[in-house]
Design a protein around this motif. Structure first.
Motif, PDB file in Angstrom:
ATOM      1  N   GLY B 219       0.781  -1.232   0.000  1.00 42.98           N
ATOM      2  CA  GLY B 219       0.000   0.000   0.000  1.00 42.98           C
ATOM      3  C   GLY B 219       0.802   1.266   0.000  1.00 42.98           C
ATOM      4  O   GLY B 219       0.400   2.245   0.626  1.00 42.98           O
ATOM      5  N   ALA B 220       1.943   1.280  -0.667  1.00 40.57           N
ATOM      6  CA  ALA B 220       2.708   2.517  -0.754  1.00 40.57           C
ATOM      7  C   ALA B 220       2.063   3.460  -1.754  1.00 40.57           C
ATOM      8  O   ALA B 220       1.393   3.014  -2.676  1.00 40.57           O
ATOM      9  CB  ALA B 220       4.150   2.220  -1.143  1.00 40.57           C
ATOM     10  N   PHE B 221       2.333   4.735  -1.607  1.00 41.78           N
ATOM     11  CA  PHE B 221       1.458   5.796  -2.095  1.00 41.78           C
ATOM     12  C   PHE B 221       0.798   5.664  -3.468  1.00 41.78           C
ATOM     13  O   PHE B 221      -0.416   5.571  -3.508  1.00 41.78           O
ATOM     14  CB  PHE B 221       2.129   7.163  -1.948  1.00 41.78           C
ATOM     15  N   TRP B 226      -6.162  -0.049  -3.302  1.00 38.39           N
ATOM     16  CA  TRP B 226      -6.840  -1.352  -3.229  1.00 38.39           C
ATOM     17  C   TRP B 226      -7.022  -1.790  -1.790  1.00 38.39           C
ATOM     18  O   TRP B 226      -7.957  -2.518  -1.469  1.00 38.39           O
ATOM     19  CB  TRP B 226      -6.055  -2.399  -3.999  1.00 38.39           C
ATOM     20  N   LEU B 227      -6.113  -1.337  -0.935  1.00 39.04           N
ATOM     21  CA  LEU B 227      -6.069  -1.889   0.422  1.00 39.04           C
ATOM     22  C   LEU B 227      -7.348  -1.626   1.205  1.00 39.04           C
ATOM     23  O   LEU B 227      -7.952  -2.557   1.723  1.00 39.04           O
ATOM     24  CB  LEU B 227      -4.850  -1.290   1.129  1.00 39.04           C
ATOM     25  N   PRO B 228      -7.816  -0.373   1.277  1.00 40.49           N
ATOM     26  CA  PRO B 228      -9.042  -0.142   2.059  1.00 40.49           C
ATOM     27  C   PRO B 228     -10.289  -0.755   1.445  1.00 40.49           C
ATOM     28  O   PRO B 228     -11.271  -0.953   2.163  1.00 40.49           O
ATOM     29  CB  PRO B 228      -9.168   1.384   2.106  1.00 40.49           C
ATOM     30  N   SER B 229     -10.270  -1.078   0.150  1.00 41.16           N
ATOM     31  CA  SER B 229     -11.479  -1.711  -0.367  1.00 41.16           C
ATOM     32  C   SER B 229     -11.416  -3.230  -0.276  1.00 41.16           C
ATOM     33  O   SER B 229     -12.451  -3.885  -0.150  1.00 41.16           O
ATOM     34  CB  SER B 229     -11.741  -1.265  -1.806  1.00 41.16           C
ATOM     35  N   ALA B 230     -10.202  -3.792  -0.318  1.00 47.18           N
ATOM     36  CA  ALA B 230     -10.113  -5.255  -0.307  1.00 47.18           C
ATOM     37  C   ALA B 230     -10.196  -5.822   1.097  1.00 47.18           C
ATOM     38  O   ALA B 230     -10.836  -6.843   1.321  1.00 47.18           O
ATOM     39  CB  ALA B 230      -8.819  -5.706  -0.981  1.00 47.18           C
ATOM     40  N   HIS B 231      -9.564  -5.167   2.069  1.00 48.80           N
ATOM     41  CA  HIS B 231      -9.496  -5.770   3.400  1.00 48.80           C
ATOM     42  C   HIS B 231     -10.841  -5.864   4.117  1.00 48.80           C
ATOM     43  O   HIS B 231     -11.136  -6.878   4.728  1.00 48.80           O
ATOM     44  CB  HIS B 231      -8.462  -5.033   4.247  1.00 48.80           C
ATOM     45  N   PRO B 232     -11.686  -4.830   4.030  1.00 48.94           N
ATOM     46  CA  PRO B 232     -12.936  -4.950   4.796  1.00 48.94           C
ATOM     47  C   PRO B 232     -13.891  -6.020   4.281  1.00 48.94           C
ATOM     48  O   PRO B 232     -14.651  -6.567   5.067  1.00 48.94           O
ATOM     49  CB  PRO B 232     -13.566  -3.562   4.632  1.00 48.94           C
ATOM     50  N   SER B 305      -3.154   0.413   8.432  1.00 56.46           N
ATOM     51  CA  SER B 305      -2.112  -0.460   7.887  1.00 56.46           C
ATOM     52  C   SER B 305      -1.280   0.260   6.855  1.00 56.46           C
ATOM     53  O   SER B 305      -0.067   0.081   6.786  1.00 56.46           O
ATOM     54  CB  SER B 305      -2.733  -1.694   7.236  1.00 56.46           C
ATOM     55  N   ILE B 306      -1.950   1.055   6.025  1.00 58.66           N
ATOM     56  CA  ILE B 306      -1.207   1.764   4.971  1.00 58.66           C
ATOM     57  C   ILE B 306      -0.087   2.590   5.595  1.00 58.66           C
ATOM     58  O   ILE B 306       1.068   2.534   5.173  1.00 58.66           O
ATOM     59  CB  ILE B 306      -2.162   2.677   4.164  1.00 58.66           C
TER      60      ILE B 306
END
Lengths: 501, 485, 293
Positions: B219-221, B226-232, B305-306
């Motif tokens: 999740g680097a800049f 993708w990170l906040p949409s995939a993890h939840p 996490s990011i």
């Protein structure tokens, strides 16, 4: 002198005899003849490859005089590899689409279907082996006409319209190609590739005008790229490939469009000589068109709502890869050739499996209707997944190796400014097109394995078809084999390219 | 004994077997626990072997070799992965009661474990790239487990960013192989040869591509969204793995590229280091500040996490011993903390169907143990002294100060502080809400399932232990790594 | 009209059902679907018109540009027939003219070139014809369901003058065609031209006397047998010739240059090519005229 050097001629003659036989025998026997011819061609191809990789290339005269007076074929490991690939892919796609061919084609015309397949095989093999530009043109015409026949074999309204469009485009290409050949003959006075190259090198070295030759090469490359579906000329792909019966679309997209590219490669390396071509800037044009094709083909594929057409338009992107490799010059040819092999293996797999998936949803082709079909026909689902992953460039599969080769070969030549620019464009185009590939292929994979269905209709369980299963397994195995142990094939291609010159 | 290095293949095979097993959930549970325990046991055994234990699986071409190799970094990572997988598996036994297709979920978890362990054991660039792709592909089904439209979209996004990033990374992999003296095999200090002024810039650009590309996984800049949409959307055990552990695949890849393949000298003080540093600082601030505005717990944790993962990369980017040690420490503590937090979020979903921060009011009275764990984890993530993350942040800040980048020396440390304050705001506010509700009526203690609480407690104590043994770990790392920087 | 492919296709289109119609519907129509039909038609027509004008103009520009480029290029080509270009000044032409009779046994150099020096190309060309026939047969040959009654054919117009003239001319034409084929190696002519003449004679016969009359001897079986045997003979001869010229022993069956049976294989090959061309021409005529041979 070994007996093996006669085998290329025998392959062609055998194919032609089979063409005549299949034209009046019934469908079943025609199919068997076809399969026999293909297996023989594979065996002959393997023998030729082994022989030539040990003993160098062979010039085989057709007639009682040597090259410039009579026709001649010339083959080395490069031709050998391609001559194995063509019948192999044709055999597998024939098996894969067997049940569909029975369903789609009117029974009393099915033997004509096998005649056309045989003609396409002969034409492609002759194009691979030929060392004479006019022989090249004649067999190009056979492959054109047989591919038009294959396009309309389904005898269905849209298909005939597609065939008409395909024929016009193809004949335009053939016409330009013929004009180019005439220009070459007018300038050099030869038809044999080896002698033309000698003469052209002479002309380039002296102070004579090279405009005629440049125009000739331009006409030939436009003609062949129109026929194979390079960037601005790919709009016919959707109907031609997408609506057809499985075997026909596999062969059209996997092999016949590649035949034209192989002929172009022969023109660049055998007829003109790469050093002469490099003095014009035509390779750069092909390079840029290839890069644009990679991106626009993928974008067109993304916009499709129907699975078949998506797979068809993705061919445009893949053709773009091959032209990109050709445009990189001598360094990129290995990657281009390897990508020809990769695509020839993946595309038939994708076509055959996607048609099975469409069957499973009751002939509904839209993505929304394909949910869960991967479970209804598991082998088709797995096959489609593997093919897609290979297209995307997943490691251990053939697609990865070809992309790896593209990257390594584009950065080989960093000494000149053109080399640097080309390397950068290659990498950007590869990244963008890989991302786009990822979108549309993996979106489809996720759709077919989605069990969360809201549709009202029931999925059908496809009838077990041993031929399809066998061919799918073979395709998957070959894709894995090319992805995991490509070194021998790559070294063969490299050896062959060294002998092309 | 070289063959021991290939033990993850056993896990992969067992994972595939699980996929086709249609037995009762109990049997599946037992198999899952056994497999993850096997993984942990083997990882611990491997710790006692010498470094440089290697095995060549097969050759793709003469220069592309699939090679696995054991060294200190891989030892740390395989133990971490196996340990956390075991805990998450224990947690998911209970959690998966309410979900469908349990066998597939377990199977993909195990496949991901096998792939990520193989990734950490990989011995050269091409193997690393291969396993990196495998991790992405194996973990993608975890995201879309619920098969809703949203999860499908998220999975596609995840795939798109990860594969696209990996393809950017492939450029650096290829350059690394072409210019290395030994076909890209990992050697501390790098194996780059043939440096001239003309190709130096090409190598630097390729390296930057690799840093950004592999950075996508953590999740680097530019590639973080993708990170906040995939993890939840994933089931909680899966999202804890995704956020806490699988993102570390990117960290491994970047460590390998910088320290083991290209060498630090090529980027030290160059524009690559500056650009990367700027991107990382942006990521840290972006992640922390966006986390403040999230209502969904899992989304808030994903944004956190990011920023936390960028701490790790910040430590690496300083190219100093302190920074590197801090990064490794932070890998450990962040893994424990974030897995723990996500498991608590999962527990809340499982027991009370709570998804949003506002619904947490009074939870401290209902489920005290887990909420206490939550508070401890939050404190740890902020960086309160006895926990491991305090030491890791300390070392990262030290590394940043010693990095010798004129302006960024102190800027990095300042950003760390700001981000810590933001972390306190967005996590501790939840604890406050949970323990001090507005109306206290009708709240009484409820039973918390043992299988869910035990992993949490173990995780909390692990963070403590990292803090306690931090000096030992730092000494060990410096003794092995120190020469290569 | 008889049933032809288009009637069939309408049924097929109906069978395919919803999917195809959905694809056909493009977005423009979806937007205008709310309008009353007349206005909708007008809008569509207008848009079509502007598009068509644009299309024609752009096509014309491309066309003119290409023609210009090609015309300019032609000026760079070597002049025709002035004896200084590479085409006239090379060893191939010299070899063909000086040693042609010895090497091929044919006094007609063109035939010698087509059927001996470059026989592989001619083999390909005869298969081009064959491919074309196969494609036309796929497209036009009707599939007759055995259960359905046969469709009545249109009776040919019974013209006396035509019949009378044809009865005199047809034998002469066919004879002349045969002459041209047989003398292919001696005098101008050969398989392609002779075959075309014979095909024309057959077409005239069929025009004058009707299909039933030609059907007596020229049906699908006859057509296939003749073409297959000719092509197989061609393949066989050339395979032997090519094989022996590389591996030996070389066959020298040239005969006396100038006699009918001179030129070794050339006589047989000419005959085969002639038959294939004649059958193909007549076959095309029949297929386009009535949809079956």
């Amino acid at each position: 002198m070994s007996f093996i050097i006669n085998l290329p001629l025998f392959t062609v003659i055998l194919g032609l005899v089979a063409v005549v036989l299949t034209s009046f025998l019934n469908g079943k026997i025609s199919k068997i003849i076809n399969i026999v011819v293909e297996i023989t061609a594979i065996v002959f191809g393997i023998l030729v490859t082994i022989y030539t990789s040990k003993n160098g290339y062979v010039e085989y005269q057709l007639g009682h005089l040597a090259a410039p007076f009579c026709n001649q074929i010339r083959f080395g490991p490069y031709e050998g590899v391609l001559a194995i690939m063509i019948p192999l892919v044709m055999l597998l796609s024939l098996l894969a689409g067997d049940s569909h061919a029975k369903r789609d084609i009117v029974p009393n015309k099915i033997h004509s279907f096998y005649t056309l397949l045989d003609l396409a095989l002969v034409a492609l093999i002759a194009i691979v082996y030929t060392d004479d530009i006019f022989t090249g043109f004649v067999f190009l015409e056979i492959s054109t006409l047989s591919s038009v026949g294959l396009t309309m074999i389904k005898n269905h309204g849209r298909q005939i319209a597609a065939a008409l469009r395909y024929m016009i485009i193809n004949l335009l290409g053939s016409g330009l190609f013929l004009l180019g050949c005439i220009f070459i003959y007018g300038e050099t006075g030869y038809l044999s590739m080896t002698y033309i190259q000698g003469k052209i090198t002479e002309i380039f070295a002296s102070n004579q005008s090279v405009v005629g030759l440049t125009i000739a090469f331009t006409l030939i490359s436009i003609g062949l790229s129109v026929k194979s579906g390079l960037f601005p000329f790919y709009f016919w792909m959707g109907d031609t490939y997408g609506e057809n019966t499985t075997t026909a679309s596999s062969v059209l997209s996997g092999l016949i469009s590649k035949g034209y590219i192989i002929l172009l490669i022969k023109f660049i390396y055998r007829t003109f000589g790469i050093n002469n071509v490099l003095q014009t800037s035509l390779l750069d044009v092909l390079f840029i068109l290839g890069a644009l094709g990679m991106i626009f083909g993928s974008i067109t594929a993304i916009r499709q709502k129907v699975i078949n057409k998506m797979v068809s338009y993705s061919s445009a992107a893949q053709i773009g890869y091959v032209f990109l490799g050709i445009g990189l010059g001598e360094v990129g040819l290995v990657a281009a050739t390897f990508h020809i092999l990769t695509h020839a293996l993946c595309k038939p797999l994708l076509f055959s499996t996607s048609n099975r998936l469409i069957d499973a949803s009751g002939k509904r082709k839209k993505f929304a209707n394909l949910k869960g079909t991967g479970y209804a026909d598991k082998i088709a689902g797995i096959g489609f997944t593997i093919g897609s992953l290979s297209m995307v460039g997943c490691p251990l599969l053939a697609g990865f190796i070809s992309k790896y080769l593209f990257v390594t070969e584009s950065i080989m030549d960093m000494s000149t400014t053109t080399g640097k620019v080309k390397a950068i464009i290659t990498i950007i185009a590869l990244v963008v097109s890989t991302l786009l590939n990822t979108i549309y292929y993996l979106r489809t994979v996720m759709t077919i394995f989605n069990t969360n269905r809201e549709e009202t209709f029931e999925l059908k369980r496809n009838k077990y078809d041993p031929m399809f299963v066998i061919s799918t397994i073979c395709f998957i195995a070959l894709i894995f084999a090319l992805g995991m142990f490509p070194s021998s094939i790559i070294s063969l291609i490299e050896q062959g390219i060294a002998l092309l010159g | 004994m070289n063959i021991l290095v290939l033990f993850p293949l056993v896990i992969v095979v067992l994972g595939i077997v699980l996929y086709f097993l249609k037995s009762k959930k109990k049997v599946l549970d037992i198999l899952l626990i056994i497999t993850t325990s096997i993984s942990l046991i083997f990882s611990l055994i491997l710790c006692f072997f010498d470094n440089n234990l290697k095995i060549e699986l097969f050759r793709i071409t003469t220069e592309l070799i699939v090679l696995f190799k054991l060294d200190l970094i891989s030892k740390i990572f395989i133990v971490l992965f196996s340990f956390i997988w075991l805990l998450v598996s224990i947690f998911s036994l209970k959690y998966m009661d309410k979900e469908e297709n349990v066998n597939k979920f377990y199977s993909y978890t195990l496949l991901t474990l096998g792939c990520i362990v193989l990734l950490s054991l990989s011995g050269n660039l091409i193997t690393m790239y291969l396993m990196f792709e495998m991790v992405t592909l194996a973990s993608m089904p975890l995201v879309m487990h619920s098969k809703t439209k949203e999860s499908k979209k998220a999975a596609l996004k995840y795939l798109f960013y990860s594969l696209g990033g990996a393809f950017l990374g492939l450029i650096s992999v290829v350059i690394g192989i072409l210019y290395s003296s030994n076909g890209g095999e990992f050697i501390l200090g790098g194996s780059l040869v043939a440096l001239s002024s003309s190709n130096k810039i090409a190598i630097q650009i390729a390296l930057l591509c690799g840093l950004i590309g592999f950075g996508a996984k953590c999740g680097a800049f530019p590639l973080q969204s993708w990170l906040p949409s995939a993890h939840p959307v994933a089931p909680s055990p899966a999202s804890s793995l995704l956020s806490g552990v699988i993102t570390k695949a990117g960290v491994i890849a970047i460590i390998r590229i910088i320290f083991y393949s290209f060498g630090t000298s090529i980027i030290a003080g160059s524009f690559v280091q500056y650009t990367w540093e700027v991107l990382l600082l942006i990521t840290i601030l972006l992640g922390s500040s966006l986390a403040l505005f999230q209502k969904n717990i899992k989304r808030r944790l994903a944004y956190s996490s990011i920023s936390q993962l960028s701490y790790i990369l910040l430590g690496i980017s300083s190219l100093t011993e302190e920074g590197f040690c801090g990064s490794i420490l932070h890998v450990l503590s962040h893994a424990f903390i974030k897995v723990g937090l996500f498991l608590i979020a999962g527990f809340l979903i499982y027991q009370y169907d709570i998804h949003n921060v506002d619904e947490m009011e009074g939870m401290g009275k209902k489920a005290p143990i887990s909420m206490w764990c939550f508070t401890l984890f939050s404190l740890a993530l902020v960086g309160v002294p006895p926990f491991g993350s305090f030491f890791s942040k300390w070392y990262i800040a030290l590394g940043s100060i010693n990095s010798g980048l004129n302006f960024f020396n102190y800027f990095g440390a300042v950003v760390l502080l700001i981000s810590a304050i933001l972390t306190a705001c967005y996590l501790l506010s939840i604890s406050i809400k949970a323990f001090f509700p507005k109306n206290k009526e009708g709240l009484k203690r409820e039973k918390e399932p043992l299988l869910m609480v035990i992993p949490l407690i173990i995780l909390v104590s692990s963070v403590f232990l990292v803090g306690i043994f931090s000096s030992y770990l730092v000494d060990l790392l410096i003794s092995v790594i120190g020469g290569g920087l | 009209m008889r049933n032809n492919i288009f009637d069939e296709n309408i049924d097929l289109l109906k069978d395919v059902g919803e999917d195809v119609t959905e694809i056909e519907k493009n977005e423009k129509e979806e937007v205008t679907v709310l309008l009353p039909p007349k206005a909708r038609k007008r809008i569509l027509k207008q848009e079509e018109k502007t598009l068509r004008v644009f299309y024609i103009i752009s096509a014309a520009i491309c066309f003119i540009f290409l023609i210009g480029v090609l015309l300019i290029c032609v000026t760079y080509l070597p002049l025709f027939g002035n004896g200084t270009s590479n085409v006239t000044l090379n060893e191939i032409v010299k070899e063909y003219i000086e040693n042609g009779i010895e090497q091929t046994g044919a006094t007609n150099f063109v035939t010698g070139m087509i059927l001996d020096y470059r026989a592989f190309d001619t083999l390909g060309e005869s298969f081009v014809l064959f491919t074309a026939v196969t494609c036309v047969m796929i497209l036009l040959q009707n599939f007759q369901d055995p259960d359905e009654p046969k469709i009545e054919r249109i009776k040919m117009f019974n013209d006396r003058i035509l019949r009378y003239t044809a009865s005199i001319l047809v034998p002469l034409i066919i004879l002349f065609g045969a002459y041209v084929i047989l003398n292919g190696s001696i005098s101008p002519g050969g398989g392609f031209s002779g075959g075309a003449i014979m095909g024309a004679g057959l077409i005239l016969y069929s025009l004058a006397f009707g299909f039933d009359e030609t059907n007596k001897f020229f049906n699908i079986k006859f057509f296939k047998t003749i073409t297959s045997i000719s092509l197989l003979t061609y393949c066989g001869c050339k395979a032997v010739s090519f094989y022996t010229s590389v591996n030996g022993p070389v066959i020298h069956a040239f005969g006396i240059p100038g006699a009918i049976f001179s030129g070794g294989f050339i006589f047989i090959l000419n005959f085969c090519v002639g038959l294939v061309v004649a059958c193909t021409m007549f076959g095309f005529y029949l297929l386009f005229k009535k949809g079956e041979i």
